[in-house]
Scaffold this active site. Structure first.
Site, PDB file in Angstrom:
ATOM      1  N   CYS A   1     -29.435  58.229  44.842  1.00  0.00           N
ATOM      2  CA  CYS A   1     -28.371  58.848  44.032  1.00  0.00           C
ATOM      3  C   CYS A   1     -28.884  59.294  42.668  1.00  0.00           C
ATOM      4  CB  CYS A   1     -27.226  57.855  43.875  1.00  0.00           C
ATOM      5  SG  CYS A   1     -25.892  58.477  42.834  1.00  0.00           S
TER       6      CYS A   1
ATOM      7  N   CYS B   1     -22.150  65.636  46.470  1.00  0.00           N
ATOM      8  CA  CYS B   1     -22.210  64.179  46.407  1.00  0.00           C
ATOM      9  C   CYS B   1     -23.524  63.685  45.835  1.00  0.00           C
ATOM     10  CB  CYS B   1     -22.139  63.580  47.795  1.00  0.00           C
ATOM     11  SG  CYS B   1     -20.655  63.897  48.654  1.00  0.00           S
TER      12      CYS B   1
ATOM     13  N   GLU C   1     -19.050  64.363  34.536  1.00  0.00           N
ATOM     14  CA  GLU C   1     -18.671  65.533  35.311  1.00  0.00           C
ATOM     15  C   GLU C   1     -17.521  65.183  36.252  1.00  0.00           C
ATOM     16  OE1 GLU C   1     -22.488  68.340  35.612  1.00  0.00           O
ATOM     17  OE2 GLU C   1     -22.567  66.679  37.025  1.00  0.00           O
TER      18      GLU C   1
ATOM     19  N   CYS D   1     -28.492  52.974  43.170  1.00  0.00           N
ATOM     20  CA  CYS D   1     -28.803  53.303  44.565  1.00  0.00           C
ATOM     21  C   CYS D   1     -29.946  54.316  44.573  1.00  0.00           C
ATOM     22  CB  CYS D   1     -27.577  53.875  45.274  1.00  0.00           C
ATOM     23  SG  CYS D   1     -26.157  52.769  45.216  1.00  0.00           S
TER      24      CYS D   1
ATOM     25  N   CYS E   1     -12.302  65.286  42.298  1.00  0.00           N
ATOM     26  CA  CYS E   1     -13.232  64.159  42.365  1.00  0.00           C
ATOM     27  C   CYS E   1     -13.517  63.705  40.934  1.00  0.00           C
ATOM     28  CB  CYS E   1     -14.508  64.623  43.063  1.00  0.00           C
ATOM     29  SG  CYS E   1     -15.821  63.389  43.090  1.00  0.00           S
TER      30      CYS E   1
ATOM     31  N   SER F   1     -19.366  53.146  50.789  1.00  0.00           N
ATOM     32  CA  SER F   1     -20.692  53.738  50.916  1.00  0.00           C
ATOM     33  C   SER F   1     -21.558  52.761  51.698  1.00  0.00           C
ATOM     34  CB  SER F   1     -21.280  53.989  49.520  1.00  0.00           C
ATOM     35  OG  SER F   1     -20.545  54.999  48.879  1.00  0.00           O
ATOM     36  N   LEU F   2     -21.514  52.909  52.999  1.00  0.00           N
ATOM     37  CA  LEU F   2     -22.179  51.940  53.874  1.00  0.00           C
ATOM     38  C   LEU F   2     -23.686  52.217  53.949  1.00  0.00           C
ATOM     39  CD1 LEU F   2     -21.503  49.550  55.745  1.00  0.00           C
ATOM     40  CD2 LEU F   2     -21.274  51.195  57.618  1.00  0.00           C
ATOM     41  N   HIS F   3     -24.029  53.377  54.449  1.00  0.00           N
ATOM     42  CA  HIS F   3     -25.385  53.936  54.401  1.00  0.00           C
ATOM     43  C   HIS F   3     -26.472  53.187  55.155  1.00  0.00           C
ATOM     44  CE1 HIS F   3     -23.521  56.575  51.639  1.00  0.00           C
ATOM     45  NE2 HIS F   3     -23.734  55.925  50.524  1.00  0.00           N
TER      46      HIS F   3
ATOM     47  N   GLY G   1     -20.332  56.754  38.636  1.00  0.00           N
ATOM     48  CA  GLY G   1     -19.965  55.373  38.356  1.00  0.00           C
ATOM     49  C   GLY G   1     -19.435  54.632  39.568  1.00  0.00           C
ATOM     50  N   GLU G   2     -19.414  53.318  39.444  1.00  0.00           N
ATOM     51  CA  GLU G   2     -18.865  52.455  40.495  1.00  0.00           C
ATOM     52  C   GLU G   2     -17.451  52.051  40.061  1.00  0.00           C
ATOM     53  OE1 GLU G   2     -19.163  51.337  43.588  1.00  0.00           O
ATOM     54  OE2 GLU G   2     -17.436  50.110  43.113  1.00  0.00           O
TER      55      GLU G   2
ATOM     56  N   CYS H   1     -24.300  55.123  35.892  1.00  0.00           N
ATOM     57  CA  CYS H   1     -23.951  54.076  36.859  1.00  0.00           C
ATOM     58  C   CYS H   1     -25.042  53.029  36.868  1.00  0.00           C
ATOM     59  CB  CYS H   1     -23.779  54.660  38.256  1.00  0.00           C
ATOM     60  SG  CYS H   1     -23.233  53.429  39.460  1.00  0.00           S
TER      61      CYS H   1
ATOM     62  N   SER I   1     -13.816  55.180  46.382  1.00  0.00           N
ATOM     63  CA  SER I   1     -15.073  54.926  47.080  1.00  0.00           C
ATOM     64  C   SER I   1     -15.882  53.870  46.325  1.00  0.00           C
ATOM     65  CB  SER I   1     -15.878  56.228  47.156  1.00  0.00           C
ATOM     66  OG  SER I   1     -17.171  55.978  47.678  1.00  0.00           O
TER      67      SER I   1
HETATM   68  N1  SAH Z   1     -20.139  54.881  43.197  1.00  0.00           N
HETATM   69  C1  SAH Z   1     -19.262  55.122  44.292  1.00  0.00           C
HETATM   70  C2  SAH Z   1     -18.622  56.480  44.265  1.00  0.00           C
HETATM   71  C3  SAH Z   1     -19.439  57.687  43.869  1.00  0.00           C
HETATM   72  S1  SAH Z   1     -20.741  58.252  44.898  1.00  0.00           S
HETATM   73  C4  SAH Z   1     -19.985  54.910  45.588  1.00  0.00           C
HETATM   74  O1  SAH Z   1     -21.186  54.775  45.572  1.00  0.00           O
HETATM   75  O2  SAH Z   1     -19.297  54.839  46.604  1.00  0.00           O
HETATM   76  C5  SAH Z   1     -20.021  59.315  46.149  1.00  0.00           C
HETATM   77  C6  SAH Z   1     -20.806  59.296  47.489  1.00  0.00           C
HETATM   78  O3  SAH Z   1     -21.996  60.101  47.402  1.00  0.00           O
HETATM   79  C7  SAH Z   1     -21.266  57.911  47.868  1.00  0.00           C
HETATM   80  O4  SAH Z   1     -21.026  57.650  49.204  1.00  0.00           O
HETATM   81  C8  SAH Z   1     -22.747  57.998  47.579  1.00  0.00           C
HETATM   82  O5  SAH Z   1     -23.451  57.029  48.279  1.00  0.00           O
HETATM   83  C9  SAH Z   1     -23.077  59.390  47.991  1.00  0.00           C
HETATM   84  N2  SAH Z   1     -24.359  59.895  47.481  1.00  0.00           N
HETATM   85  C10 SAH Z   1     -25.053  59.449  46.432  1.00  0.00           C
HETATM   86  N3  SAH Z   1     -26.185  60.177  46.250  1.00  0.00           N
HETATM   87  C11 SAH Z   1     -26.209  61.101  47.226  1.00  0.00           C
HETATM   88  C12 SAH Z   1     -27.113  62.150  47.576  1.00  0.00           C
HETATM   89  N4  SAH Z   1     -28.207  62.382  46.857  1.00  0.00           N
HETATM   90  N5  SAH Z   1     -26.815  62.914  48.639  1.00  0.00           N
HETATM   91  C13 SAH Z   1     -25.676  62.703  49.339  1.00  0.00           C
HETATM   92  N6  SAH Z   1     -24.789  61.735  49.055  1.00  0.00           N
HETATM   93  C14 SAH Z   1     -25.041  60.921  48.017  1.00  0.00           C
HETATM   94 FE1  SF4 Z   2     -23.606  54.453  41.474  1.00  0.00          FE
HETATM   95 FE2  SF4 Z   2     -22.347  55.313  43.698  1.00  0.00          FE
HETATM   96 FE3  SF4 Z   2     -24.590  56.517  42.816  1.00  0.00          FE
HETATM   97 FE4  SF4 Z   2     -24.737  54.082  43.877  1.00  0.00          FE
HETATM   98  S1  SF4 Z   2     -24.112  55.960  44.929  1.00  0.00           S
HETATM   99  S2  SF4 Z   2     -25.773  54.762  41.983  1.00  0.00           S
HETATM  100  S3  SF4 Z   2     -22.831  53.188  43.148  1.00  0.00           S
HETATM  101  S4  SF4 Z   2     -22.617  56.441  41.760  1.00  0.00           S
END
Ligand code: SAH
Ligand code: SF4
Length: 349
Positions: free
Chosen positions: A117, A340, A90, A114, A103, A219-221, A166-167, A110, A198
């Protein structure tokens, strides 16, 4: 038959020379492909009839196939696209008032897993090629009729965020090739400063983004390894010390002043306390960062809940009191699962 989309400028020039053509023909062809967005060789009138016939015999110009196109009530548009082998990803267009960002995805699924996600629940089938990465932006331009447009300023589709499925830094070679194509001034001419990559934290690759001149989002989190280990498996390999060190190196190596966007998804009772906020300010000491607080978007079966709006606001206010920009990101396209972390090749075969 060879696919033209995705060949580097140098490779395209070599192809033309192999056909007995002068190098400037490659520039003309490049402009047809990436400035005009032309897919029909017959319309490339300045190339001459015999060359056009030759091209038709040997090459293809393929767009990813659009399986569905959905537009959200807020104007966000999402495409599910399919590639030659049936793999699907997508991509999304997120409009702002006078511009917007496309985007794009870099992998089918991926492998990072995480915990918050949705994409991460789909195993990584494969990397996308450079042509498949560029193809997503081309689909968006087709959809908005934005061929040709001269500068970033007069485009709706002005920015690129590599924040889809994806990463990106796990598919770095293809990403680099794709960004070079998007950036080329004779073609799509999207300037590097309008491209943001990202990453979940491939500390080993982050400094190289500085040499490429693109913007970095991390993506610090989490403010410490204890929390980050729980929600992001990549932290076992590249912990926060390594990640922050790589961020320092990115900034030291960047030619221009390059703020890093620290993405922070707000998970109720996991990472949203003011103690966490305080810890964050220490973690990023000496870096030029802005925080981007992301409301968690729940999905069926996910183990987390979103933080309350009130808590997010307190968190944001605290960071701002320490002179950090820390806006709460407005969720876009939630009604069409475009927000996201929600992207998935939903109609997977
Ligand atoms: N894989 C890369 C880029 C894609 S994710 C990465 O992880 O940075 C884009 C952003 O959405 C990232 O910051 C990710 O952590 C965040 N994200 C993932 N799942 C989410 C969710 N369920 N709600 C809000 N943000 C989320
Ligand atoms: Fe992959 Fe980014 Fe989702 Fe983590 S947040 S599973 S790196 S797409």
């Amino acid at each position: 038959m060879k696919e033209l989309i995705g060949l580097s400028r140098e490779a395209l020039t070599e192809e033309m020379i192999a056909l007995g053509q002068k190098a400037f023909r490659a520039k003309q062809l490049w402009q047809w492909l990436y400035f005009f967005g032309e897919t029909n060789f017959d319309k490339m009138t300045n190339l001459g009839k015999s060359l056009r016939e030759e091209l038709k015999k040997n090459y293809t110009i393929t767009r990813p196939k659009v399986i569905t196109e959905q537009t959200s009530t807020d104007g966000t548009r999402k495409w599910l696209v399919e590639f030659a082998d049936g793999a699907r990803v997508e991509c999304v267009y997120i409009p702002e008032s006078d511009r917007g960002a496309v985007c794009i995805s870099t992998q089918v699924g991926c492998a990072q897993g995480c915990k918050f996600c949705h994409t991460g629940t789909q195993k990584c089938q494969r990397n996308l090629t450079a042509g498949e990465i560029v193809g997503q932006v081309m689909v968006a331009r087709d959809s908005y009729g934005e061929w040709p447009t001269k500068t970033d300023e007069n485009r709706m589709l002005s920015n690129i965020v590599v924040m889809g499925m994806g990463e990106p830094l796990c598919n770095f070679d293809n990403l680099k090739k794709a960004l070079a194509i998007l950036n080329d001034g004779d073609g799509m001419a999207i300037s590097k400063r309008k491209i943001t990559v990202s990453t979940a934290g491939r500390a080993d690759k982050i400094p190289e983004l500085a040499d490429m001149g693109v913007k970095l989002a991390v993506s610090l989190h989490a403010p410490n390894n204890e929390i980050r280990d729980q929600i992001m498996p990549i932290n076992h390999k590249f912990n926060l010390e390594k990640l922050i060190k790589a961020c320092h190196e990115y900034q030291a190596r960047s030619e221009r002043r390059a703020f890093i966007t620290m993405e922070y998804v707000m998970l109720k009772s996991i990472n949203d306390s003011l103690v966490c906020a305080e810890e964050l300010t220490h973690l990023v000491k000496g870096l030029e960062v802005k925080f981007n607080l992301i409301p968690f978007h729940p999905w069926p079966g996910c183990p987390f809940e979103p933080s309350s709006h009130n808590q997010m606001q307190k968190f944001s206010k605290f960071l701002e009191s320490k002179y950090f920009a820390a806006p709460i990101r407005r969720s876009r396209g939630q009604d069409i699962m475009a927000a996201c972390g929600l992207l998935k090749s939903a109609t997977q075969k």
